[in-house]
Every structure is written in structure tokens, then in C-alpha cells.
Design an enzyme around this catalytic site. Structure first.
Site, PDB file in Angstrom:
ATOM      1  N   VAL A 310       0.833  -1.201   0.000  1.00 31.99           N
ATOM      2  CA  VAL A 310       0.000   0.000   0.000  1.00 31.99           C
ATOM      3  C   VAL A 310       0.871   1.255   0.000  1.00 31.99           C
ATOM      4  CG1 VAL A 310      -1.678   1.327   1.344  1.00 31.99           C
ATOM      5  CG2 VAL A 310      -1.949  -1.143   1.097  1.00 31.99           C
ATOM      6  N   ALA A 311       2.008   1.184   0.723  1.00 29.65           N
ATOM      7  CA  ALA A 311       2.906   2.330   0.774  1.00 29.65           C
ATOM      8  C   ALA A 311       3.532   2.600  -0.596  1.00 29.65           C
ATOM      9  CB  ALA A 311       3.986   2.099   1.815  1.00 29.65           C
ATOM     10  N   GLU A 315      -1.829   5.704  -3.908  1.00 31.36           N
ATOM     11  CA  GLU A 315      -3.276   5.596  -4.013  1.00 31.36           C
ATOM     12  C   GLU A 315      -3.961   6.942  -4.242  1.00 31.36           C
ATOM     13  OE1 GLU A 315      -2.024   5.689   0.307  1.00 31.36           O
ATOM     14  OE2 GLU A 315      -1.531   4.526  -1.461  1.00 31.36           O
ATOM     15  N   ASP A 357      -9.227  22.378 -43.540  1.00 28.38           N
ATOM     16  CA  ASP A 357      -9.290  22.718 -44.955  1.00 28.38           C
ATOM     17  C   ASP A 357      -9.859  24.108 -45.182  1.00 28.38           C
ATOM     18  OD1 ASP A 357     -11.814  22.077 -44.132  1.00 28.38           O
ATOM     19  OD2 ASP A 357     -12.419  21.167 -46.024  1.00 28.38           O
TER      20      ASP A 357
END
Length: 563
Positions: A310-311, A315, A357
Site C-alpha cells: 500500500v505504501a 493511491e 481545410d
């Protein structure tokens, strides 16, 4: 409109080249009659065959699909997996009574899922709002169309039009289907929605064109989504719904595959690298710990490795990116640009070159008068759009504060009057914005006159129009004859009428015998003609559209003036 059409049978793929057909040939091919149109029975059969006159959209995303799309990021999937595993471990501890006193169960799971849910909600709210806004645009009220059915003129919903219907056109009408002209009277159609060209197209019914005639030059056809600027016409409908030129464009747009944006590609690459590294680290910590400490420590090892995973995973990154893109989207909305998907903002910001164009595809279909040239003065006009607010500056001036009063310039007066009275457009204010009804060029002339304090309705009251010669491709000019009575009659003018003309500078100059210098009209010299033509070429060479103006005091008098 863009809704599903209940057509029950397929339409033949081969579409006739209607611009090569004569009028009678077209009517015969569509089994229609110019005077009586289709019968109600024929119309019902055609409606069953071709379906409603609506653009069919491929299936859009449902609310659940939009919500699920927010959780397809690999980093978010890893966080969800970590939250689930962390929750399972907390549940085991809760069941076994191993939680420490005062410890809150599932705190890691709640914290991680809160981040995931916040990211998903932000993306869902923005994308679902865009989908709803687009759906609202597609559900605008259906327009009504006048057609001939069973020999009678009736008004029907545009979605009920079918090939073979005889459709009646007049100024201001939004054309609801493609069709071949049967007859017309001074019919001009603005086709900027289809071709990007701001100038209205003069239509001709009797002409038959070669097969290779470009779309914008098919002057015997009209197209869905375009607008009648002036005149009237009668059209036999040749295509409806997805069989129109607008429908073919919609088909091509719906077949375009969506590619990932540069930011999405970089995010995917970063996500895969981080997730792969995190999974490898989890496996390394757990396996190495079991080998060193034994199998009984697997739970503690798994908790430590998940915390490390998780580190490692940022997140907050998806949420930060989502919020940043949402802020960019809101800025675009304030500029009247609706962003359907958040990553499109980043793609728009990565654009370095835009190829087009013609300028008409990138403009607001508005024209603005920038320069005015008279016999002795060249002026630059400020202002934007149709707003009749601006100043007249000498082109030789180096400061914007040096402007003149156009009503004090005798050479400008007849020119500005011509801009006002030799004009079929209407300039009006709607919901705080100045808009025009009619041709963009004529709208620009009304805006120019408004900047000098000339209002069309006031001059129409002073000089009622008694006759006109409309613009045509042969004459290349428009002329009006006005009644000038009583105290408004110019001094020395034996006739109660005045003619004003605008159009091609070269052709108008050929018919001029005098030029106004100050308050005096004097014979025009060859040197002055050359000077005017040279100025015309200079302006045209800068991409400006140039118009010439002239007035003739009384009909029958050979004197003419150009401004």
C-alpha cells in the site's frame, strides 16, 4: 436528434447520384408527383421501409457501465485486493479475539476503500453529467415541416418525412431532409453545418450536374441540417435519417475506434510497474519470512508485506488526476465546450498542430467588417461578432485612442446608408447576445452601420423600399430602390427615388461614372479607378471578402457614386 429508429427493413446501399438527375427523372424514380406529392398510403409504406427521419446512435453506456469503468485502473484494482485481504485478516482477528483493546477493526480496509470510492465517484459524476447533457441535446423538440400529401399542404413532424415527399421551403426554415429541388425563387441556403462555408449558397433547380461535382457545389440539392437564408423552394425528399449526408457523417463518427490518451498510456505503464513490483515484494517478504521464521508467522508477514504494498502504490494519484481533469473540464464547460470523458481534456492539451481545410470549420459562422475604404480615407473598424459596438480608426494611426466620428465623414454616409437599406438581414438581441436572421455578410454590414449609430428600422421608415433587384450569380450585386419624399428628398434631386447597390467591386466600378469626394460628386478618373482596384486586390490578398457600394440619385440620371 439521435435516437433509435424502428426501421424494419434495410435500405439499399446504392444511393442514386441525385444531382445528375433531371426533375422529372427524380420524381419518377421516387414515384412522386410535384403537385399532389405522395398519398398517405405511399407515405406509410415508405415510412415502414426507411424508418423515422432520425439519426440512429449506437448503444451508449449505461449508468452501471460508466460506474464500473471508473474501477478498471490496475492500481485501483490492487488497492481493492489489498483492502479485501486486510479485511479478511481483521475478520479473522475479530473472530479469534486477538484485537488489542481500543483497536478499531477494518480501519485499513475502510481507509483504502474510501480512497477508491472517492476516485470512482468523481469520475462517475463528471462522465454521467456529460452523458446526460448530450442526451438532453438529442431530445430537443421535433421541428414541423410543410409538405404536400394527397394534393393538400399539410404540416407534419420532421421525423415523419419519407423519400418522395414534396417539402416546401421558405426563409428561416431548418431543412429536415436531403432533397432535389423542383423549383425555387431566389433561394439561398446556409450550409455551414455541413461544409463549414459561412457564405450562403444560391440554389438552382433546373440545372443538372456531372457525377464528380463536389458536395458543396451541388446547387440543385439541399441537405438536412442546413438553413434557408432567403427565398423559397419546393423539394422532393431523396434521403432521410441515416441516408442523408448528415447521417453518413454520423455513421463515420460512430465507427471511429477510441484510443488511449498519452496520459492514460503513461498511467498504465506506471501502474503495471508499481503493481508488478509490489506483488514481487509481497511474495519475497512472505516466502523469505516463512523460510527464516517458520510457517506460523505467515499472518504477520502478510500484514507487513501488504502495508508495504500500500505504501508503494500512490493511491492518491488517481484521485489527484481525476480532480485535476475535472477542474479542466469545468473550465471548458464555462467556454461552452462539453467534455464527454475526463481524459479528453489531457488529449486536448497535448495538441500541437490543428489542420483544417477552411476557416469556416473553426469559426462561429460570423462575419465582421474590419476595414472601410473611401475615395480619401482608409479606416479600421474595431469590435467583435455582431455586437454593434466599435470605433473607426484611420489605418495610418498608431494608437487606438485616435478614432473618428463616421457621421462627420460625408463619404461614409451613403456607404453606411447602403449597408442599412440594401440589406435583407435582421440584427437583434436575444438573451443578452446580438444575433442575425439572414446572411452573415449582411449581418456584418448591419453591425458596421450600428457602430456608426445607423439603425435599420429607422432608415426603413425614412426610405421605404419600393422595388429591388435581388443578388444573382449573373448580376453579382443587389440593388434596392427607395422612396425619398418631402423634407427627406436630397436637394437638387428631381426624382422622389434613390437607388443603392452592393456587390462585386469590379462590376459596380464598371457602372460608375462619378465618385464622391467629400460632399461633392465628381467624374471618376482612370487613376481613381486604378486606385480602387488596387485597394480591392490588396484587401482580397489578405483573405478579406470585399464588397463595393454605389448609389444613384434618380433613375434615369446617368450619375452614379461609389463609396
Amino acid at each position: 436528434m439521435a435516437v433509435n429508429s424502428p426501421a424494419t427493413t434495410s435500405v439499399p446501399a446504392a444511393v442514386p447520384l441525385w444531382h445528375t438527375f433531371g426533375i422529372e427523372q427524380t420524381l419518377k424514380q421516387l414515384q412522386s408527383d410535384r403537385k399532389s406529392g405522395l398519398t398517405n398510403e405511399q407515405a406509410a409504406v415508405q415510412l415502414q421501409r426507411y424508418g423515422l427521419n432520425e439519426l440512429v446512435e449506437t448503444g451508449g453506456r449505461t449508468a452501471w457501465q460508466i460506474l464500473l469503468d471508473q474501477f478498471t485502473n490496475i492500481m485501483l484494482l490492487l488497492l481493492i485486493a489489498v483492502a479485501i485481504i486486510s479485511g479478511v485478516l481483521d475478520f479473522i482477528d475479530l473472530q479469534s479475539g486477538k484485537l488489542s483493546p481500543g483497536e478499531v477493526p477494518f480501519k485499513d480496509t475502510i481507509a483504502i476503500l474510501a480512497i477508491v470510492v472517492l476516485n470512482g465517484v468523481l469520475g462517475y459524476l463528471q462522465e454521467s453529467k456529460a452523458e446526460k447533457d448530450l442526451a438532453a441535446l438529442k431530445k430537443l423538440a421535433t421541428s414541423r415541416v410543410r409538405v404536400i400529401r394527397d394534393g393538400r399542404i399539410v404540416e407534419i413532424d420532421s421525423k415523419e418525412l419519407v423519400p418522395g415527399d414534396i417539402m416546401l421551403l421558405e426563409a428561416g426554415v431548418q431543412i429536415a431532409a436531403d432533397g432535389r429541388l423542383i423549383d425555387e425563387a431566389n433561394l439561398q441556403v446556409r450550409e455551414s453545418a455541413l461544409t463549414g462555408e459561412a457564405l450562403a449558397v444560391n440554389k438552382q433547380a433546373e440545372i443538372e450536374l456531372p457525377e464528380d461535382t463536389p458536395l458543396g457545389d451541388r446547387i440543385n440539392l439541399v441537405y438536412q441540417g442546413t438553413e434557408v437564408v432567403q427565398g423559397r423552394g419546393t423539394v422532393v425528399v431523396t434521403g432521410t435519417g441515416m441516408q442523408t449526408e448528415l447521417g453518413r457523417i454520423a455513421t463515420m463518427l460512430q465507427s471511429v475506434e477510441t484510443e488511449s490518451t498519452p496520459l492514460q498510456n503513461r498511467m498504465d505503464q506506471l501502474s503495471k510497474t508499481l503493481v508488478t513490483g509490489a506483488m514481487a515484494m509481497v511474495a519475497l517478504v512472505v516466502l523469505g519470512g516463512i523460510i527464516h521464521l517458520g510457517l506460523q508467522s505467515w499472518k504477520d508477514l502478510l500484514e507487513v508485506s501488504l502495508s508495504m504494498a500500500v505504501a508503494i502504490v500512490p493511491e492518491g494519484l488517481p484521485a489527484v488526476i481525476t480532480v485535476t481533469l475535472a477542474l479542466g473540464t469545468q473550465r471548458m464547460v464555462r467556454r461552452h465546450a462539453l467534455i464527454r470523458k475526463l481524459p479528453a481534456v489531457e488529449t486536448l492539451g497535448s495538441v500541437t498542430t490543428i489542420c483544417s481545410d477552411k476557416t469556416g470549420t473553426l469559426t462561429q459562422n460570423k462575419m465582421v467588417v474590419q476595414y472601410v475604404y473611401t475615395s480619401s480615407t482608409a479606416l479600421h473598424v474595431t469590435g467583435e461578432g455582431y455586437d454593434p459596438v466599435g470605433n473607426f480608426h484611420p489605418t495610418t494611426s498608431t494608437t487606438d485612442s485616435n478614432f473618428i466620428n463616421p457621421q462627420e465623414q460625408p463619404e461614409l454616409l451613403n456607404l453606411l446608408i447602403a449597408c442599412t437599406v440594401c440589406n435583407d438581414a435582421v440584427l437583434q438581441k436575444e438573451m443578452g447576445e446580438w444575433v442575425i436572421l439572414g446572411d452573415p455578410t449582411e449581418g456584418a454590414l448591419l453591425s458596421l452601420a450600428g457602430k456608426a449609430g445607423f439603425q435599420k428600422d429607422q432608415w426603413e421608415d425614412k426610405f421605404p423600399r419600393v422595388a429591388e433587384f435581388p443578388f444573382s450569380s449573373e448580376r453579382k450585386r443587389m440593388s434596392v430602390i427607395l422612396e425619398v419624399m418631402g423634407d427627406r428628398q436630397p436637394a437638387g434631386n428631381p426624382s422622389p427615388y434613390m437607388m443603392f447597390t452592393k456587390g462585386s467591386p469590379e462590376l459596380i466600378l464598371e457602372r460608375c461614372t462619378q465618385i464622391q469626394v467629400g460632399e461633392v460628386a465628381q467624374p471618376i478618373t482612370d487613376a481613381q479607378r486604378h486606385q480602387i482596384l488596387e485597394q480591392n486586390n490588396t484587401m482580397a490578398g489578405r483573405g478579406l471578402r470585399v464588397l463595393g457600394f454605389a448609389c444613384k440619385p434618380p433613375p434615369g440620371d446617368s450619375s452614379r457614386r461609389i463609396g
